[in-house]
Design an enzyme around this catalytic site. Structure first.
Site, PDB file in Angstrom:
ATOM      1  N   LYS A  17      21.180   3.843  17.180  1.00  0.00           N
ATOM      2  CA  LYS A  17      21.518   4.891  16.194  1.00  0.00           C
ATOM      3  C   LYS A  17      22.782   4.880  16.171  1.00  0.00           C
ATOM      4  CE  LYS A  17      23.328   7.613  19.648  1.00  0.00           C
ATOM      5  NZ  LYS A  17      24.592   8.068  19.776  1.00  0.00           N
ATOM      6  N   ASP A 148      19.556  11.728  23.491  1.00  0.00           N
ATOM      7  CA  ASP A 148      19.298  10.976  22.372  1.00  0.00           C
ATOM      8  C   ASP A 148      17.784  10.391  22.487  1.00  0.00           C
ATOM      9  OD1 ASP A 148      21.862  11.494  21.334  1.00  0.00           O
ATOM     10  OD2 ASP A 148      22.549   9.489  22.450  1.00  0.00           O
TER      11      ASP A 148
END
Ligand code: C5P
Length: 314
Positions: A17, A148
């Protein structure tokens, strides 16, 4: 969920990401900071293959140049092993798993590679063991493993609040072109957050007070919704960039180099040290990749947004 025969290999894939916006609030009592972030999943993937075993083991390979596997632990501290053990406990499964991970997200690079390992492992073991847990339950287990991890399960584009693990999907169209300059060293996420805290403490008198609950700038959401890289480049932001640059001053030259070679904007990704450059289109991204590569930096290209963790049919 379908059940699998013994000796079956389950193959899953989860993305890295980029935080296209990351505002960090105050340090909380639990040692975490309140965040407001806009995540975009990008096309660098961790591929996990899971096989039945009595033990919990993991090994890593990589086909991406510039990925250094030497610092990745393969003992019980590894996030994929922790993910498998957490799921086994939650599901009451008594066996183990043999994990093989093909790693393409930079190690300790600020792109959520360890989180992607955990997400892909949760999905792989869930399928292998036929646990019957829902996607929501996997998300909750993911949040226990790292801030995350839920996003690596979800993918796409999302706003993260709380520790970054309270997610709401965001509208996005089009494909953004990224060029990533990998560093030949890692940065520890806690060290970067702690550098930010120390900086804020040192400059308490001359900076505005830290926002307790930060918010994602609405211009970021508009740029993502419009699929407009030039608009996104204007509003990309990362509170962790300054502390990462303080710890690794050499990154400033990398940022400058990208911006001189056609990037719309460059930014330290998450807690760094990977530097993410947003290009206006594919041609510009290819040119930028060549220009940065010519300086001996390891450079990879990626696009976003892409899917979250999913099963791959081999
Ligand atoms: O959750 P994760 O293991 O990714 O976090 C690593 C470290 O990063 C935490 O131990 C904490 O020091 C820092 N962190 C933070 N605030 C967040 C996310 C991470 O301070 N919202």
């Amino acid at each position: 969920m379908t059940s699998v025969a013994p000796s079956t290999v389950v193959h899953t894939r989860a993305p890295g990401k980029i935080n296209v916006f990351l505002a960090v609030g105050d340090l909380q009592d639990d040692g975490y900071h309140e965040l407001a972030t806009a995540y975009q999943a990008v096309s660098l993937y961790e591929d996990v293959r899971a096989r039945d075993s009595d033990e919990f083991t993991v090994r890593f390979t990589s086909t991406t140049a510039g990925i250094d596997l030497s610092g990745v632990p393969v003992d019980d501290t590894n996030l994929a092993i922790r993910a498998a053990k957490l799921l086994a406990k939650a599901a009451g499964y008594r066996g183990g798993v043999e994990l093989s991970i093909d790693k393409n997200v930079p190690v300790a690079g600020g792109m959520g590679g360890g989180s992607a390992d955990a997400a892909a492992t949760l999905l792989a073991c869930d399928t292998l063991w036929n646990t019957g847990l829902s996607r929501d339950e996997l998300q909750r287990l993911g949040a226990q493993l790292g801030a995350d991890v839920p996003f690596a399960l979800m993918g796409g584009t999302a706003i993260g609040t709380g520790r970054g693990d309270e997610l709401s999907p965001a509208l996005a169209q089009g494909t953004f072109q990224w060029v990533l300059a990998l560093a030949d060293f890692g940065l520890s996420t806690p060290a970067v957050y702690s550098e930010l805290d120390q900086h804020r403490l040192r400059h308490q008198a001359d900076i505005s007070p830290v926002v307790r609950s930060p918010r994602v700038d609405s211009a970021v959401l508009q740029a993502l919704r419009a699929g407009d890289p030039a608009r996104l480049a204007d509003v990309m932001y990362n509170d962790l960039q300054a502390p990462a640059l303080h710890l690794e001053p050499g990154l400033a030259a990398v940022l400058e180099l990208g911006e001189q070679n056609g990037a719309l904007a460059g930014m330290v990704s998450g807690s760094g040290p990977t530097v993410a450059f947003l290009a206006p289109d594919l041609d510009a991204a290819l040119e930028l990749q060549l220009a940065l590569g010519a300086t001996k930096l390891e450079v990879v290209r990626a696009t976003g947004p892409v899917h979250g963790a999913r099963l791959i049919a081999d």
